[in-house]
Design a protein around this motif. Sequence first.
Motif, PDB file in Angstrom:
ATOM      1  N   THR A 106      -0.982 -10.846  -6.902  1.00 23.41           N
ATOM      2  CA  THR A 106      -0.764 -10.785  -8.346  1.00 23.41           C
ATOM      3  C   THR A 106      -2.049 -10.412  -9.057  1.00 23.41           C
ATOM      4  O   THR A 106      -3.146 -10.530  -8.500  1.00 23.41           O
ATOM      5  CB  THR A 106      -0.292 -12.150  -8.906  1.00 23.41           C
ATOM      6  OG1 THR A 106      -1.349 -13.101  -8.759  1.00 23.41           O
ATOM      7  CG2 THR A 106       0.974 -12.632  -8.225  1.00 23.41           C
ATOM      8  N   ARG A 107      -1.924  -9.986 -10.298  1.00 26.92           N
ATOM      9  CA  ARG A 107      -3.088  -9.647 -11.113  1.00 26.92           C
ATOM     10  C   ARG A 107      -4.012 -10.860 -11.264  1.00 26.92           C
ATOM     11  O   ARG A 107      -5.237 -10.731 -11.170  1.00 26.92           O
ATOM     12  CB  ARG A 107      -2.627  -9.136 -12.481  1.00 26.92           C
ATOM     13  CG  ARG A 107      -3.754  -8.715 -13.375  1.00 26.92           C
ATOM     14  CD  ARG A 107      -3.209  -8.300 -14.750  1.00 26.92           C
ATOM     15  NE  ARG A 107      -4.283  -7.772 -15.543  1.00 26.92           N
ATOM     16  CZ  ARG A 107      -4.355  -6.525 -15.993  1.00 26.92           C
ATOM     17  NH1 ARG A 107      -3.378  -5.687 -15.733  1.00 26.92           N
ATOM     18  NH2 ARG A 107      -5.373  -6.124 -16.700  1.00 26.92           N
ATOM     19  N   ALA A 108      -3.429 -12.042 -11.479  1.00 27.77           N
ATOM     20  CA  ALA A 108      -4.237 -13.260 -11.634  1.00 27.77           C
ATOM     21  C   ALA A 108      -5.037 -13.555 -10.363  1.00 27.77           C
ATOM     22  O   ALA A 108      -6.206 -13.956 -10.439  1.00 27.77           O
ATOM     23  CB  ALA A 108      -3.340 -14.443 -11.987  1.00 27.77           C
ATOM     24  N   GLU A 109      -4.419 -13.338  -9.210  1.00 27.49           N
ATOM     25  CA  GLU A 109      -5.129 -13.551  -7.940  1.00 27.49           C
ATOM     26  C   GLU A 109      -6.273 -12.551  -7.789  1.00 27.49           C
ATOM     27  O   GLU A 109      -7.363 -12.917  -7.324  1.00 27.49           O
ATOM     28  CB  GLU A 109      -4.151 -13.435  -6.765  1.00 27.49           C
ATOM     29  CG  GLU A 109      -3.146 -14.567  -6.694  1.00 27.49           C
ATOM     30  CD  GLU A 109      -2.029 -14.317  -5.701  1.00 27.49           C
ATOM     31  OE1 GLU A 109      -1.539 -15.299  -5.126  1.00 27.49           O
ATOM     32  OE2 GLU A 109      -1.626 -13.136  -5.518  1.00 27.49           O
ATOM     33  N   ILE A 110      -6.043 -11.308  -8.181  1.00 32.61           N
ATOM     34  CA  ILE A 110      -7.092 -10.278  -8.117  1.00 32.61           C
ATOM     35  C   ILE A 110      -8.253 -10.691  -9.014  1.00 32.61           C
ATOM     36  O   ILE A 110      -9.422 -10.651  -8.605  1.00 32.61           O
ATOM     37  CB  ILE A 110      -6.543  -8.895  -8.540  1.00 32.61           C
ATOM     38  CG1 ILE A 110      -5.478  -8.409  -7.568  1.00 32.61           C
ATOM     39  CG2 ILE A 110      -7.686  -7.876  -8.643  1.00 32.61           C
ATOM     40  CD1 ILE A 110      -4.657  -7.240  -8.066  1.00 32.61           C
ATOM     41  N   GLU A 111      -7.932 -11.102 -10.239  1.00 31.63           N
ATOM     42  CA  GLU A 111      -8.972 -11.480 -11.193  1.00 31.63           C
ATOM     43  C   GLU A 111      -9.733 -12.709 -10.717  1.00 31.63           C
ATOM     44  O   GLU A 111     -10.952 -12.793 -10.880  1.00 31.63           O
ATOM     45  CB  GLU A 111      -8.361 -11.693 -12.576  1.00 31.63           C
ATOM     46  CG  GLU A 111      -7.908 -10.375 -13.186  1.00 31.63           C
ATOM     47  CD  GLU A 111      -7.157 -10.501 -14.499  1.00 31.63           C
ATOM     48  OE1 GLU A 111      -6.766 -11.631 -14.882  1.00 31.63           O
ATOM     49  OE2 GLU A 111      -6.955  -9.448 -15.142  1.00 31.63           O
ATOM     50  N   ALA A 118      -8.841  -7.282 -14.061  1.00 32.88           N
ATOM     51  CA  ALA A 118      -8.250  -6.302 -13.143  1.00 32.88           C
ATOM     52  C   ALA A 118      -7.578  -5.190 -13.941  1.00 32.88           C
ATOM     53  O   ALA A 118      -6.532  -4.679 -13.560  1.00 32.88           O
ATOM     54  CB  ALA A 118      -7.268  -6.987 -12.212  1.00 32.88           C
ATOM     55  N   GLY A 119      -8.187  -4.808 -15.064  1.00 35.12           N
ATOM     56  CA  GLY A 119      -7.619  -3.784 -15.940  1.00 35.12           C
ATOM     57  C   GLY A 119      -7.459  -2.425 -15.304  1.00 35.12           C
ATOM     58  O   GLY A 119      -6.686  -1.594 -15.781  1.00 35.12           O
ATOM     59  N   THR A 120      -8.170  -2.185 -14.214  1.00 34.60           N
ATOM     60  CA  THR A 120      -8.086  -0.870 -13.568  1.00 34.60           C
ATOM     61  C   THR A 120      -6.800  -0.689 -12.763  1.00 34.60           C
ATOM     62  O   THR A 120      -6.571   0.382 -12.220  1.00 34.60           O
ATOM     63  CB  THR A 120      -9.299  -0.633 -12.648  1.00 34.60           C
ATOM     64  OG1 THR A 120      -9.338  -1.679 -11.683  1.00 34.60           O
ATOM     65  CG2 THR A 120     -10.593  -0.598 -13.435  1.00 34.60           C
ATOM     66  N   ILE A 121      -5.954  -1.723 -12.711  1.00 36.63           N
ATOM     67  CA  ILE A 121      -4.680  -1.576 -11.988  1.00 36.63           C
ATOM     68  C   ILE A 121      -3.890  -0.401 -12.560  1.00 36.63           C
ATOM     69  O   ILE A 121      -3.271   0.357 -11.816  1.00 36.63           O
ATOM     70  CB  ILE A 121      -3.852  -2.876 -12.052  1.00 36.63           C
ATOM     71  CG1 ILE A 121      -4.484  -3.933 -11.166  1.00 36.63           C
ATOM     72  CG2 ILE A 121      -2.412  -2.625 -11.641  1.00 36.63           C
ATOM     73  CD1 ILE A 121      -3.780  -5.273 -11.209  1.00 36.63           C
ATOM     74  N   LEU A 143       4.068  -9.959 -11.472  1.00 37.11           N
ATOM     75  CA  LEU A 143       4.236  -8.801 -10.608  1.00 37.11           C
ATOM     76  C   LEU A 143       3.328  -8.913  -9.389  1.00 37.11           C
ATOM     77  O   LEU A 143       2.212  -9.423  -9.473  1.00 37.11           O
ATOM     78  CB  LEU A 143       3.883  -7.517 -11.370  1.00 37.11           C
ATOM     79  CG  LEU A 143       4.760  -7.184 -12.574  1.00 37.11           C
ATOM     80  CD1 LEU A 143       4.203  -5.971 -13.308  1.00 37.11           C
ATOM     81  CD2 LEU A 143       6.192  -6.926 -12.154  1.00 37.11           C
ATOM     82  N   LEU A 144       3.815  -8.419  -8.267  1.00 33.54           N
ATOM     83  CA  LEU A 144       3.029  -8.333  -7.039  1.00 33.54           C
ATOM     84  C   LEU A 144       2.664  -6.873  -6.805  1.00 33.54           C
ATOM     85  O   LEU A 144       3.508  -5.985  -6.972  1.00 33.54           O
ATOM     86  CB  LEU A 144       3.835  -8.853  -5.845  1.00 33.54           C
ATOM     87  CG  LEU A 144       4.095 -10.355  -5.805  1.00 33.54           C
ATOM     88  CD1 LEU A 144       5.126 -10.687  -4.727  1.00 33.54           C
ATOM     89  CD2 LEU A 144       2.800 -11.112  -5.559  1.00 33.54           C
ATOM     90  N   TYR A 145       1.417  -6.623  -6.426  1.00 31.39           N
ATOM     91  CA  TYR A 145       0.935  -5.266  -6.198  1.00 31.39           C
ATOM     92  C   TYR A 145       0.641  -5.038  -4.725  1.00 31.39           C
ATOM     93  O   TYR A 145       0.215  -5.941  -4.013  1.00 31.39           O
ATOM     94  CB  TYR A 145      -0.330  -5.009  -7.020  1.00 31.39           C
ATOM     95  CG  TYR A 145      -0.082  -5.052  -8.508  1.00 31.39           C
ATOM     96  CD1 TYR A 145       0.400  -3.934  -9.174  1.00 31.39           C
ATOM     97  CD2 TYR A 145      -0.287  -6.218  -9.227  1.00 31.39           C
ATOM     98  CE1 TYR A 145       0.656  -3.988 -10.537  1.00 31.39           C
ATOM     99  CE2 TYR A 145      -0.035  -6.275 -10.597  1.00 31.39           C
ATOM    100  CZ  TYR A 145       0.437  -5.150 -11.240  1.00 31.39           C
ATOM    101  OH  TYR A 145       0.695  -5.199 -12.582  1.00 31.39           O
ATOM    102  N   GLY A 146       0.865  -3.809  -4.295  1.00 31.08           N
ATOM    103  CA  GLY A 146       0.553  -3.381  -2.938  1.00 31.08           C
ATOM    104  C   GLY A 146       0.136  -1.924  -2.956  1.00 31.08           C
ATOM    105  O   GLY A 146       0.254  -1.248  -3.979  1.00 31.08           O
ATOM    106  N   THR A 147      -0.358  -1.450  -1.836  1.00 28.05           N
ATOM    107  CA  THR A 147      -0.795  -0.055  -1.745  1.00 28.05           C
ATOM    108  C   THR A 147       0.389   0.860  -1.432  1.00 28.05           C
ATOM    109  O   THR A 147       1.462   0.410  -1.055  1.00 28.05           O
ATOM    110  CB  THR A 147      -1.880   0.109  -0.665  1.00 28.05           C
ATOM    111  OG1 THR A 147      -1.370  -0.376   0.572  1.00 28.05           O
ATOM    112  CG2 THR A 147      -3.150  -0.631  -1.054  1.00 28.05           C
ATOM    113  N   THR A 148       0.165   2.159  -1.561  1.00 32.00           N
ATOM    114  CA  THR A 148       1.201   3.176  -1.368  1.00 32.00           C
ATOM    115  C   THR A 148       0.888   4.070  -0.174  1.00 32.00           C
ATOM    116  O   THR A 148      -0.204   3.992   0.402  1.00 32.00           O
ATOM    117  CB  THR A 148       1.291   4.068  -2.618  1.00 32.00           C
ATOM    118  OG1 THR A 148       0.039   4.765  -2.750  1.00 32.00           O
ATOM    119  CG2 THR A 148       1.587   3.269  -3.875  1.00 32.00           C
ATOM    120  N   GLN A 149       1.826   4.943   0.150  1.00 33.41           N
ATOM    121  CA  GLN A 149       1.583   5.965   1.170  1.00 33.41           C
ATOM    122  C   GLN A 149       0.412   6.855   0.756  1.00 33.41           C
ATOM    123  O   GLN A 149      -0.375   7.276   1.589  1.00 33.41           O
ATOM    124  CB  GLN A 149       2.830   6.819   1.382  1.00 33.41           C
ATOM    125  CG  GLN A 149       3.915   6.163   2.191  1.00 33.41           C
ATOM    126  CD  GLN A 149       3.520   5.989   3.639  1.00 33.41           C
ATOM    127  OE1 GLN A 149       3.155   4.889   4.041  1.00 33.41           O
ATOM    128  NE2 GLN A 149       3.580   7.029   4.418  1.00 33.41           N
TER     129      GLN A 149
END
Length: 177
Positions: A106-111, A118-121, A143-149
């Motif tokens: 999550t954004r909070a976990e990143i921060e 984590a504004g660069t998301i 929201l949960l974030y992950g990487t892409t292809q």
Amino acid sequence: MHDVSSRELLGAALLASGRPVSIKEFAQVLGLPDEAVRQALLAYGAALEAAALGFRLEEIAGGYRLVVPGSLSGRLAPLLAPPPLPSLSTAALEVLAVIAYRQPVTRAEIEAMRGASAGTIVTLQERELVKVVGRSDTIGKPLLYGTTQKFLLEFGLNSLEELPSLESTDFAGLLRG
């Protein structure tokens, strides 16, 4: 009209796709089992190397694609477009690293991990390097974030398992472009 060989169809698929094509996708198109496709790709790659045609077969991001060797790409720069995007900022690379190694996150976990915003998301999403992969079960359902292809492609990885360990000091090879 002549019968199309598997090799001819394989080459056409690699050229036309414009993206890495998986063994499963080739198997559907060629009507062959996965292992036969794998062997055909190995033979095709070897034939390209032997013929020195100015491109080669690369396994990346879970598939195969045709690429120009790095030794030739500099001379082709005037023909290539669009120009590359500006480099990612240090903050964006930090956020991307946290997402890559801790996903889904999550954004909070990143921060919390960075000790900064984590504004660069948004920038990373615009560049299609990260995406929303779901929602957390915690309060507020963030929201949960992950990487892409595209992340795998841009960093020259076949899978996330190829990321260097966090104890490693050799990250230079990841920053390809």
